[in-house]
Design an enzyme around this catalytic site. Structure first.
Site, PDB file in Angstrom:
ATOM      1  CE1 TYR A   1      47.779  40.900  60.995  1.00  0.00           C
ATOM      2  CE2 TYR A   1      49.977  41.756  61.387  1.00  0.00           C
ATOM      3  CZ  TYR A   1      48.827  41.146  61.853  1.00  0.00           C
ATOM      4  OH  TYR A   1      48.724  40.795  63.170  1.00  0.00           O
ATOM      5  CB  CYS A   2      48.130  45.656  60.986  1.00  0.00           C
ATOM      6  SG  CYS A   2      47.998  46.776  62.398  1.00  0.00           S
ATOM      7  CB  VAL A   3      48.989  50.328  59.793  1.00  0.00           C
ATOM      8  CG1 VAL A   3      50.457  49.968  59.794  1.00  0.00           C
ATOM      9  CG2 VAL A   3      48.789  51.767  59.330  1.00  0.00           C
TER      10      VAL A   3
ATOM     11  N   GLY B   1      47.594  47.022  55.546  1.00  0.00           N
ATOM     12  CA  GLY B   1      46.379  46.918  54.755  1.00  0.00           C
ATOM     13  C   GLY B   1      45.781  48.274  54.463  1.00  0.00           C
TER      14      GLY B   1
ATOM     15  CG  PHE C   1      45.452  39.158  56.573  1.00  0.00           C
ATOM     16  CD1 PHE C   1      44.373  38.576  55.931  1.00  0.00           C
ATOM     17  CD2 PHE C   1      46.725  38.749  56.209  1.00  0.00           C
ATOM     18  CE1 PHE C   1      44.549  37.626  54.941  1.00  0.00           C
ATOM     19  CE2 PHE C   1      46.916  37.797  55.222  1.00  0.00           C
ATOM     20  CZ  PHE C   1      45.824  37.234  54.592  1.00  0.00           C
TER      21      PHE C   1
END
Length: 425
Positions: free
Chosen positions: A326-328, A330, A354
């Site tokens: 998720y976000c950074v 990811g 995500f």
């Protein structure tokens, strides 16, 4: 008598507004006076430098400057003629119209009232002028042009008549009907938001007092099964009778708490996963300080996802894992997958991202906050303290994820940036 009482109440609320404004200013200045927050002029200096390059183009040629000013003058004269025709009762088409998507001028009085209509159109003409300043400036490199467009957009948005009580018909009506209570209440909330941010504006999005970790926030049952210097690994057991063989590892960003995907029960991704029969593991990043200043991005990879894979094998006996970032988080997962591919490590059988960026070539306004000078300034701050202060990280770190050049320099030092993650009590 009634009107006298109304004006008296208005005066009292305006006095309250001034008092609350003083509290807001004190909350802003106190940490700066004590040295807890250092004034950062880098962004302001960059704005001045960027807009100076635009001004340099126009001022270099007097004829060019005259033509630009004449175009603006013609627009204002047309607006003045439009206003004069309306005053005589004539129908007149507006000189400038807002974008249909612009919600600032939806109140009918922006058009029906000649005063507010004049203000609105004068503002829109100024916006058109500012757009032309940048778009018609030749010789600007793409980055400088993008920065100039962004900075000017912030300036013209700030001076919009909709932002001020006496030039916003809707706000003016609300102020008079509430006898100024809306202004006093708003200034009180501003003071509280600055105090909550320790001197920085932390705009509330909800009432945090309604939420409690483990009760109505992060309520999915879990336990810590592994930890090291950089993270704790939390395991969530499936809630179904039959259990899927391959577990799921979630890598959240270090700028969020681990339960960013486990909010209220009806909006929890983690709860949904365990209800589908998945064994879920989530990394909870620690809040690093100067003691972890020697940790690099490769440490975050090795002591984060890679260490989690080993711990999952010990906890479940399963060597294969699905992964989601998720976000950074990811972005970190993508880097980890690249490393694993290089060493033929095939433990992650599928990956899901995500809101994650991997290719930072096209990142829009993010690039504005990530040029060489600004990155150098952040590196200097991190070198002095051993980490980047959480307030600074929360405001800027996401904006810094703009291109591969930035990652090649900044990501290596992201270990110095405090995360907000913490394990359940």
């Amino acid at each position: 008598m009634g009107k006298s009482t109304d004006w008296e109440e208005l005066a009292k609320n305006l006095a309250r507004m001034v008092e609350e404004g003083g509290k807001a200013l004190a909350a802003y200045l106190k940490p700066r006076e004590t040295g807890r927050i250092e004034s950062d002029h880098a962004e302001f200096a960059d704005m001045v430098k960027t807009l100076g390059q635009v001004a340099e183009y126009w001022l270099a040629d007097p004829q060019r400057t005259f033509e630009l000013q004449a175009a603006l003058g013609r627009g204002y004269l047309e607006l003045w003629a439009h206003a004069a025709r309306r005053m005589t009762g004539e129908e007149a088409s507006p000189v400038a119209k807002p974008d249909p998507r612009d919600k600032r001028f939806t109140d009918p009085e922006w058009s029906s009232n000649q005063f507010f209509d004049f203000l609105k159109q004068a503002y829109l003409l100024t916006v058109q002028f500012s757009d032309r300043l940048v778009k018609d400036a030749e010789g600007l490199d793409p980055t400088t042009r993008q920065k100039a467009e962004f900075y000017l957009r912030q300036i013209v948005n700030a001076i919009a008549p909709s932002n001020f009580v006496l030039t916003n018909p809707e706000l003016l009506r609300d102020t008079l009907s509430s006898k100024g209570e809306n202004l006093a209440r708003g200034m009180h909330l501003l003071a509280e938001d600055i105090q909550a941010g320790g001197g920085e504006l932390r705009i509330r999005q909800t009432d945090a007092s309604y939420f409690e970790v483990g009760r109505n926030l992060a309520a999915t049952p879990g336990k810590v099964v592994f930890e090291n210097d950089l993270m704790q690994l939390i395991q969530y057991a499936p809630s179904t009778e039959s259990v899927l063989k391959v577990p799921l590892l979630i890598v959240p960003p270090w700028i969020n708490k681990f339960y960013v995907l486990d909010l209220t029960p009806d909006k929890s991704f983690i709860r949904w996963c365990v209800d589908q029969g998945l064994t879920v593991f989530v990394i909870s990043w620690v809040n690093p300080d100067e003691h972890l200043s020697k940790k690099g991005f490769d440490d975050y990879m090795r002591e984060g996802p890679l260490a989690a894979l080993d711990a999952i094998k010990d906890a479940t006996g399963e060597g294969k894992v699905h992964a989601a970032g998720y976000c950074v988080g990811g972005t970190l997962l993508a880097v980890t997958l690249a490393h694993m591919a290089a060493v033929s490590d095939r433990r992650i059988v599928s990956s899901t991202f995500f809101a994650s960026q991997v290719d930072f070539t096209y990142s829009g306004d993010l690039k504005i906050f990530a040029d060489e000078e600004q990155i150098t300034a952040l590196e200097k701050q991190m070198a002095e303290r051993g980490y980047l202060d959480s307030r600074k990280m929360a405001n800027t770190f996401n904006l810094m994820r703009s291109n591969d050049l930035i990652w090649s320099r900044v990501v290596h030092d992201c270990h110095r940036e405090p995360a907000f993650s913490t394990a359940l009590p």
